[in-house]
Motif scaffolding. Sequence first.
Motif, PDB file in Angstrom:
ATOM      1  N   PRO A 151      -3.420   4.557 -10.959  1.00 34.60           N
ATOM      2  CA  PRO A 151      -2.636   5.679 -10.314  1.00 34.60           C
ATOM      3  C   PRO A 151      -3.148   5.585  -9.061  1.00 34.60           C
ATOM      4  CG  PRO A 151      -3.462   6.269 -12.612  1.00 34.60           C
ATOM      5  CD  PRO A 151      -3.977   4.794 -12.255  1.00 34.60           C
ATOM      6  N   SER A 152      -4.442   5.789  -8.501  1.00 33.11           N
ATOM      7  CA  SER A 152      -4.964   5.831  -7.287  1.00 33.11           C
ATOM      8  C   SER A 152      -4.398   4.612  -6.450  1.00 33.11           C
ATOM      9  CB  SER A 152      -6.255   5.757  -7.180  1.00 33.11           C
ATOM     10  OG  SER A 152      -6.866   5.777  -5.764  1.00 33.11           O
ATOM     11  N   ILE A 153      -4.151   3.261  -6.759  1.00 35.07           N
ATOM     12  CA  ILE A 153      -3.881   2.251  -6.043  1.00 35.07           C
ATOM     13  C   ILE A 153      -2.346   2.527  -6.001  1.00 35.07           C
ATOM     14  CG2 ILE A 153      -2.925  -0.284  -6.510  1.00 35.07           C
ATOM     15  CD1 ILE A 153      -5.792  -0.524  -7.896  1.00 35.07           C
ATOM     16  N   ARG A 154      -1.354   3.193  -6.926  1.00 38.72           N
ATOM     17  CA  ARG A 154      -0.234   3.387  -6.951  1.00 38.72           C
ATOM     18  C   ARG A 154       0.108   4.519  -5.819  1.00 38.72           C
ATOM     19  NH1 ARG A 154      -0.009   2.728 -12.454  1.00 38.72           N
ATOM     20  NH2 ARG A 154      -0.036   5.018 -12.568  1.00 38.72           N
ATOM     21  N   PHE A 155      -0.712   5.341  -5.966  1.00 36.14           N
ATOM     22  CA  PHE A 155      -0.587   6.494  -4.959  1.00 36.14           C
ATOM     23  C   PHE A 155      -0.672   6.108  -3.503  1.00 36.14           C
ATOM     24  CE2 PHE A 155      -3.264   9.549  -2.297  1.00 36.14           C
ATOM     25  CZ  PHE A 155      -2.330  10.445  -2.297  1.00 36.14           C
TER      26      PHE A 155
END
Length: 177
Positions: free
Chosen positions: A135-139
């Motif tokens: 989720p952090s990488i996509r964000f």
Amino acid sequence: MTIEIRDAAHDDLEKITDIFNQAIPAGNAEWTEQLHSVDERLDWWRGRVASGRPVFVAVRTDGTTPEVIGVASYGDFRDSTCREGFRFTAEHSVYLDESAKGSGAADLLMDALEAHARHAGIRMMLATIDGTNEPSIRFHARRGYVETGRLPAVGYTFSQWRDFVIMQLDLGHELSI
């Protein structure tokens, strides 16, 4: 949900500590197995403020009592022995209370961090992310950050080797030397 971004204050430190500690059991945001203390976060906050680096909080204001639901900051990349060479590069962190996921608070905090960094003359903003924290990488990718490095198995917490992902955003600051 109404959210305001403001500078963190001493009275926010208990909630800030709680937000950091929420990330520890998942194992993929804070590379420690030990919970933070309010005194530790106080030292961190004082250090950031003393160095001119921001500590912002996202505050939910649509209830009867405003509630801190997120915290974000950036600091120097690398330690003080390398500070001169990396003085135009910063590393940031953004943490949300579990109740704030999907609220838009992370984007508001990032907007504030990036604006502050641009004003401070920072050229590159780095995100260092656990390789399992999709989720952090996509964000960050959605915000224009590009993966520029991946260091396999350099960390170890909760009986698991951790990959270290580096993503960066060029803030567009040009030097006039």
